[in-house]
Design an enzyme around this catalytic site. Structure first.
Site, PDB file in Angstrom:
ATOM      1  N   LYS A 165      13.620   0.272  -2.596  1.00 12.44           N
ATOM      2  CA  LYS A 165      12.381   0.566  -1.997  1.00 12.44           C
ATOM      3  C   LYS A 165      11.940   2.015  -2.095  1.00 12.44           C
ATOM      4  CE  LYS A 165       9.698  -0.703   2.172  1.00 12.44           C
ATOM      5  NZ  LYS A 165       9.625  -1.477   3.621  1.00 12.44           N
ATOM      6  N   ASP A 209       8.265  -8.976  13.136  1.00  9.39           N
ATOM      7  CA  ASP A 209       7.489  -9.702  12.170  1.00  9.39           C
ATOM      8  C   ASP A 209       8.155 -10.682  11.482  1.00  9.39           C
ATOM      9  OD1 ASP A 209       5.016 -10.019  10.646  1.00  9.39           O
ATOM     10  OD2 ASP A 209       5.730  -8.474   9.332  1.00  9.39           O
ATOM     11  N   SER A 259       0.951  -1.204   0.219  1.00  8.94           N
ATOM     12  CA  SER A 259       0.000  -0.208  -0.013  1.00  8.94           C
ATOM     13  C   SER A 259       0.779   1.342   0.249  1.00  8.94           C
ATOM     14  CB  SER A 259      -0.879   0.121   1.336  1.00  8.94           C
ATOM     15  OG  SER A 259      -0.010  -0.135   2.613  1.00  8.94           O
TER      16      SER A 259
END
Length: 508
Positions: free
Chosen positions: A196, A333, A177
Site C-alpha cells: 500500500k 468499516d 484518493s
C-alpha cells in the site's frame, strides 16, 4: 470553500443539533459571573478576549509557517475547481446544495473526499440530506502510473526493489484518493503480499487544506464567541487529527497489530488479520500479508471453503463484538469488501484505516439497546437511548417508546437483493452462485431515522453509536444470506459481551 462549508456547518449546529448544549454552557458561564459587578465583568471579558486574540495570532502564524508556498498553489487549484463546477451547474440549472457540495468535494480531491466520507459516516453529527448525499462520494480515482509509484516505493525501501520483491503486479488492485495497492511476492520466501503506497503530494494537500479549515474555524469562533459553544473548531481539529493519522500507514500497521494481539489474548482462532512486515512499513508504505478468499456475501463461494457458513458468520460476529471491548480499537468499516472467508475457512479482517474506540459506559447503554431489540422491549430500548443521549430535559418515555416501535417495524422491511449468477467454464460445465447486494442507502436511512427520532426528543447521540449501529446493520444483512433462520439478537451463540469483558461494563 472553507467559508462556504463553515457557513453551512454553523447554520446547522447553531440551530437544532446543539441548541441544548449551547444553552447549558451559557447557563454555566452565567453562574460563574453572577454577583460580579458589571464594570469588573467588562474588564475581565476584555482581558480574556485580548489573551484569546494573542493565542489565535500565534496559532495562525504556526499554520502559515507549516503551509508555506503550498498554500498559494492550493488556493489556485481550489479556485479552478470551483469555477469548473460553477460552469457545470449553470448548464444543468437543477441541483441541490448537498449535491453541489459533494461534487465540489470530489473535484478538490483527497482531503475533501475524506471529509465527505466522515460526513457520510457521522449521522449523529451532520444533517440528514448531507449524510445521504455524501454516501455517493466517490473514492475511486484514476491510478497514478506505475513508474511514479515505483519511484516512491524505491525511496521508502531505501534499497533496490529487486532485493525485496521478486515480482510486483504493475496494475493496482485498488486505487483510492490517497493510496494505491499492489500485489507482490517477497524475494526468497515467495510469500504473497500487498503493498500500500501513499500517492505523491497527498500529505501536502491534506496538511494545507486541513490547516486552512482549522484556521478558518478558529477565526470564526473568535469573531463570534457564541460559536465556540458549538465545538466547531474542536470537531475540525478532530477531523484533522483523524485524517492525518489515516495517511500515516504506521498507524494502520499499529491498528492491525493491536487487533492481532487481541485475537491472541482472547485465544480466537477462527479469525485473522494480515501479518504486517514491519521492516518494510513506513509512513508512506505498508507491506502486509495478502489474503485470498471470498466476500462474506457470496454464499456459494463460501460453501466451497467453509462446511458451515452459519458458524463462520457467528465467528465473525463474536470476534467483532469482543474487539469492541477487549481490543484497543475495533474495525469500524465491516462492509463486504473488508471481510473475507479465507481458503482455510477462517474470517479475514482487512483495511484497518478506519477504526473506532468506545468507552465501557457507552457500550453499557449500547448493550441494553441491543438486548431490548432482541426482546422487542421498546420501553427498555427507549431508556437505553435516553441513557446514551446527551440531554438536559426530561423525555416523554411513553411517546418515545411508541415512536421507536413504529420505527423498528421498518427494520424488517429492509431489503437485500439476492443475485443468482450462472457461469460456464471453458470445459462447458455450468456453475451457479448466489450473492447478496446490501443496500447501503437503506442501512444509512435506518441509522438516520433513529438519530432524527432522538433529536425530536432532545437526545444527542455520540458519534460512536452511529458507527456501531451501522456495523450491526451490515452484520444483519449477512445473517439474512448465510443464516436466514437465525435471529441475530436472540441467538445464544452470539455473544454481545464476552465473558472476559463482563466485569468492565459499567452502568452510568
Amino acid at each position: 470553500v472553507a467559508s462556504a462549508s463553515s457557513s453551512w456547518f454553523l447554520r446547522t449546529y447553531t440551530g437544532r443539533n446543539w441548541r441544548r448544549m449551547g444553552r447549558n454552557k451559557v447557563m454555566a458561564a452565567a453562574s460563574t459571573t453572577r454577583g460580579v459587578p458589571k464594570g469588573d465583568r467588562s474588564t475581565q471579558d476584555a482581558a480574556r478576549r485580548a489573551e484569546e486574540g494573542i493565542q489565535l495570532v500565534q496559532e495562525l502564524a504556526e499554520i502559515t509557517l507549516q503551509t508555506g508556498p503550498k498554500g498559494f498553489r492550493r488556493t489556485v487549484q481550489v479556485a479552478q475547481a470551483t469555477l469548473e463546477l460553477a460552469s457545470e451547474l449553470a448548464a444543468e440549472r437543477k441541483f441541490s446544495a448537498p449535491e453541489a457540495l459533494r461534487r465540489l468535494f470530489e473535484k478538490l480531491g483527497a482531503t475533501y473526499i475524506k471529509l465527505g466520507q466522515f460526513i457520510a459516516s457521522s449521522p449523529t453529527l451532520f444533517p440528514e440530506e448531507y449524510v445521504l448525499e455524501f454516501q455517493k462520494c466517490l473514492d475511486k480515482t484514476t491510478p497514478v502510473p506505475f513508474p511514479i509509484m515505483e519511484k516512491i516505493l524505491r525511496q521508502e525501501l531505501g534499497k533496490p526493489i529487486e532485493e525485496v520483491f521478486s515480482s510486483i503486479e504493475k496494475q493496482p488492485l485498488a486505487s483510492a484518493s490517497v493510496a494505491q495497492v499492489y500485489g507482490a511476492r517477497l524475494k526468497g520466501s515467495e510469500k504473497d503480499v500487498v503493498i500500500k503506497l501513499l500517492k505523491p503530494g497527498v500529505e501536502d494537500v491534506l496538511s494545507t487544506d486541513l490547516n486552512f479549515l482549522y484556521g478558518s474555524s478558529r477565526v470564526l469562533e473568535f469573531l463570534n464567541p457564541e460559536l465556540s459553544r458549538t465545538s466547531f473548531s474542536a470537531i475540525i481539529g478532530d477531523i484533522r487529527k483523524s485524517m492525518m493519522e489515516e495517511v500515516d500507514f504506521r498507524m494502520e500497521a499499529k491498528n492491525i497489530q493491536e487487533f492481532t494481539a487481541f485475537l491472541e489474548r482472547s485465544e480466537i482462532e477462527d479469525a485473522v488479520a494480515p501479518f504486517v512486515y514491519q521492516a518494510y512499513t513506513t509512513r508512506r508504505m505498508l507491506v502486509m500479508e495478502r489474503f485470498f478468499g471470498v466476500p462474506l456475501t457470496d454464499l456459494e463461494a463460501i460453501k466451497r471453503v467453509s462446511p458451515n457458513p452459519e458458524a463462520t458468520l457467528i465467528a465473525a460476529l463474536n470476534t467483532w463484538f469482543a474487539s469492541v471491548l477487549l481490543s484497543d480499537s475495533f474495525h469500524a468499516d465491516v462492509h463486504a469488501g473488508n471481510l473475507f472467508v479465507l481458503q482455510n475457512g477462517k474470517v479475514g479482517f482487512i483495511d484497518f484505516g478506519i477504526v473506532g474506540r468506545i468507552s465501557p459506559s457507552i457500550w453499557s447503554a449500547v448493550q441494553g439497546f441491543l438486548q431490548s431489540v432482541s426482546t422487542e422491549d421498546y420501553r427498555s430500548m427507549a431508556q437505553s437511548l435516553v441513557q446514551m443521549g446527551a440531554t438536559g430535559d426530561s423525555v416523554d418515555l411513553d411517546a418515545f417508546t411508541k415512536d421507536l416501535e413504529d420505527l423498528f417495524e421498518g427494520l424488517n422491511r429492509l431489503d437485500s437483493d439476492l443475485v443468482v449468477q450462472s457461469r460456464r467454464s471453458s470445459s462447458g460445465a455450468t456453475t451457479v452462485s448466489a450473492g447478496l447486494v446490501v443496500d447501503d442507502e437503506q442501512v444509512n436511512r435506518l441509522v438516520l431515522d433513529i438519530v432524527r427520532l432522538g433529536d425530536a426528543y432532545g437526545l444527542k447521540f455520540p458519534r460512536e453509536f452511529g458507527i456501531l449501529l451501522k456495523q450491526l446493520l451490515y452484520f444483519d444483512r449477512y445473517v439474512r444470506l448465510l443464516a436466514p433462520e437465525m435471529e441475530m439478537m436472540r441467538d445464544d451463540r452470539v455473544r454481545f459481551v464476552p465473558s472476559d469483558a463482563a466485569s468492565t461494563v459499567i452502568d452510568v
